[in-house]
Design a protein around this motif. Structure first.
Motif, mmCIF file in Angstrom:
data_model
loop_
_atom_site.group_PDB
_atom_site.id
_atom_site.type_symbol
_atom_site.label_atom_id
_atom_site.label_comp_id
_atom_site.label_asym_id
_atom_site.label_seq_id
_atom_site.Cartn_x
_atom_site.Cartn_y
_atom_site.Cartn_z
ATOM 1 N N LEU A 28 0.135 -3.133 4.873
ATOM 2 C CA LEU A 28 0.061 -2.007 4.360
ATOM 3 C C LEU A 28 1.026 -1.409 3.662
ATOM 4 O O LEU A 28 2.379 -1.536 4.084
ATOM 5 C CB LEU A 28 -0.336 -1.497 5.383
ATOM 6 C CG LEU A 28 -1.695 -1.524 5.612
ATOM 7 C CD1 LEU A 28 -1.885 -0.964 7.028
ATOM 8 C CD2 LEU A 28 -2.598 -1.144 4.794
ATOM 9 N N TYR A 29 0.719 -0.519 2.482
ATOM 10 C CA TYR A 29 1.484 0.467 2.004
ATOM 11 C C TYR A 29 1.197 1.982 2.198
ATOM 12 O O TYR A 29 1.706 2.341 2.493
ATOM 13 C CB TYR A 29 1.624 -0.288 0.379
ATOM 14 C CG TYR A 29 2.994 0.853 -0.192
ATOM 15 C CD1 TYR A 29 1.927 2.487 -0.997
ATOM 16 C CD2 TYR A 29 4.004 0.514 -0.336
ATOM 17 C CE1 TYR A 29 3.084 3.295 -1.638
ATOM 18 C CE2 TYR A 29 4.677 1.021 -1.486
ATOM 19 C CZ TYR A 29 4.340 2.495 -1.577
ATOM 20 O OH TYR A 29 5.355 3.196 -2.221
ATOM 21 N N SER A 30 -0.430 2.023 2.455
ATOM 22 C CA SER A 30 -0.908 3.441 2.456
ATOM 23 C C SER A 30 -2.076 3.293 3.028
ATOM 24 O O SER A 30 -3.100 1.981 3.551
ATOM 25 C CB SER A 30 -1.066 3.728 1.623
ATOM 26 O OG SER A 30 -1.702 2.879 0.469
ATOM 27 N N HIS A 93 1.016 -3.132 -1.930
ATOM 28 C CA HIS A 93 2.067 -2.937 -2.627
ATOM 29 C C HIS A 93 1.586 -4.095 -3.365
ATOM 30 O O HIS A 93 0.739 -5.301 -3.703
ATOM 31 C CB HIS A 93 3.429 -3.626 -2.235
ATOM 32 C CG HIS A 93 4.244 -3.382 -3.008
ATOM 33 N ND1 HIS A 93 4.778 -1.588 -3.220
ATOM 34 C CD2 HIS A 93 4.897 -4.541 -3.792
ATOM 35 C CE1 HIS A 93 5.623 -2.168 -4.369
ATOM 36 N NE2 HIS A 93 5.527 -4.217 -4.518
ATOM 37 N N GLY A 94 1.865 -3.062 -5.530
ATOM 38 C CA GLY A 94 0.910 -3.828 -6.374
ATOM 39 C C GLY A 94 -0.460 -3.827 -6.743
ATOM 40 O O GLY A 94 -0.407 -4.089 -7.589
ATOM 41 N N ALA A 95 -1.287 -2.914 -5.956
ATOM 42 C CA ALA A 95 -2.900 -2.999 -5.785
ATOM 43 C C ALA A 95 -3.133 -1.587 -6.216
ATOM 44 O O ALA A 95 -2.469 -0.633 -6.142
ATOM 45 C CB ALA A 95 -3.605 -3.291 -4.686
ATOM 46 N N GLY B 96 -2.892 9.310 -9.833
ATOM 47 C CA GLY B 96 -1.955 7.914 -10.310
ATOM 48 C C GLY B 96 -2.505 6.842 -9.296
ATOM 49 O O GLY B 96 -3.341 6.831 -8.885
ATOM 50 N N SER B 97 -1.911 5.981 -9.263
ATOM 51 C CA SER B 97 -2.471 4.692 -8.522
ATOM 52 C C SER B 97 -3.157 4.652 -6.821
ATOM 53 O O SER B 97 -2.329 5.672 -5.887
ATOM 54 C CB SER B 97 -1.045 3.889 -7.845
ATOM 55 O OG SER B 97 -1.833 2.728 -7.837
ATOM 56 N N GLY B 98 -4.252 4.515 -7.004
ATOM 57 C CA GLY B 98 -4.721 4.658 -5.578
ATOM 58 C C GLY B 98 -4.929 3.925 -4.956
ATOM 59 O O GLY B 98 -5.267 4.601 -3.790
ATOM 60 N N TYR B 99 -3.828 3.502 -4.340
ATOM 61 C CA TYR B 99 -3.286 2.844 -2.807
ATOM 62 C C TYR B 99 -1.971 4.271 -3.005
ATOM 63 O O TYR B 99 -1.847 4.316 -1.456
ATOM 64 C CB TYR B 99 -1.801 1.922 -3.265
ATOM 65 C CG TYR B 99 -1.363 1.259 -3.734
ATOM 66 C CD1 TYR B 99 -1.064 1.482 -5.169
ATOM 67 C CD2 TYR B 99 0.666 1.525 -2.701
ATOM 68 C CE1 TYR B 99 0.176 1.222 -5.586
ATOM 69 C CE2 TYR B 99 1.167 1.648 -3.665
ATOM 70 C CZ TYR B 99 1.826 1.570 -5.089
ATOM 71 O OH TYR B 99 2.755 1.121 -5.673
#
Lengths: 110, 114
Positions: A28-30, A93-95, B96-99
């Motif tokens: 997971l990143y977040s 990450h990257g998504a 910003g980016s959704g994550y």
């Protein structure tokens, strides 16, 4: 990549505590947490980024365990207003987007 | 401050008809998303956009098309509606980016295909 939430549903009496878990099979990143009341839009509660931090929002807080690839949402001394469906959204990450779990329906009764 | 506005709020279509759902945001957000929500399935991403003029497929893109001609608007089209597309559709946006950024959701469009 859809995360797994548990439990699927929980019923509490006012003042009781609850924990909702969110697990991922991928690093997971977040982790995001949202609450949705019946017939309404999901509302953002908090976001936790990689680093294992814990965040709080009044009596609602969350933790992020990077090694276990999971997050937990803690609801303390629940109030009637806490009723709703809680969703976790996981970021990788990257998504550019999130993957949402199927939700945990929380009902608080007097 | 309106946030994210979706139109229409309700719609009933017959199988084979086409329609467009409109999403407008006034927060100057770069990212916009279309989700569908079905009972027991959570929110599933249909398409998203990372900026004006861009679109990308999400988890369940088949049967839908999108366009982002203006930064504030994100359109979702159903070319030939099918009963399996009966759902509640939510639009969301993020700075910003959704994550890594919170997503702000509209009130939803309840769509029934007969």
């Amino acid at each position: 990549q859809q995360p797994v939430q548990s439990p699927q549903a929980v019923i509490l009496r006012e003042g009781e505590d609850a924990v909702i878990n969110c697990s991922s099979s991928k690093a997971l990143y977040s982790v995001h947490w949202y609450r949705q009341k019946h017939g309404e839009a999901p509302v953002f509660l908090m976001i936790l980024l990689k680093g294992g931090e814990q965040k709080g929002h009044e009596k609602i807080s969350a933790s992020f365990n990077e090694k276990k690839q999971q997050s937990s949402l803690y609801l303390t001394a629940s109030q009637l207003s806490y009723s709703g469906t809680y969703f976790c959204g996981t970021g990788y990450h990257g998504a550019n987007n999130l993957f949402f779990g199927t939700g945990t329906r929380l009902t608080v009764i007097p | 401050n309106a946030g994210v506005t979706q139109t229409p709020k309700f719609r009933v279509l017959k199988t084979g008809q086409s329609m467009t759902l409109l999403c407008a945001q006034d927060m100057n957000h770069e990212y916009m998303y279309w989700y569908r929500q079905d009972p027991g399935m959570g929110l599933r991403l249909i398409h998203y956009s990372v900026g004006e003029g861009t679109t990308a497929k999400g988890e369940v893109p088949d049967g839908y098309n999108v366009s982002r001609l203006k930064k504030q608007n994100f359109l979702l089209g159903l070319e030939s509606a099918a009963p399996s597309q009966t759902s509640v559709y939510f639009c969301a946006s993020s700075y910003g980016s959704g994550y890594s950024q919170p997503q702000h959701f509209g009130d939803g469009t309840r769509l029934s295909i007969l």
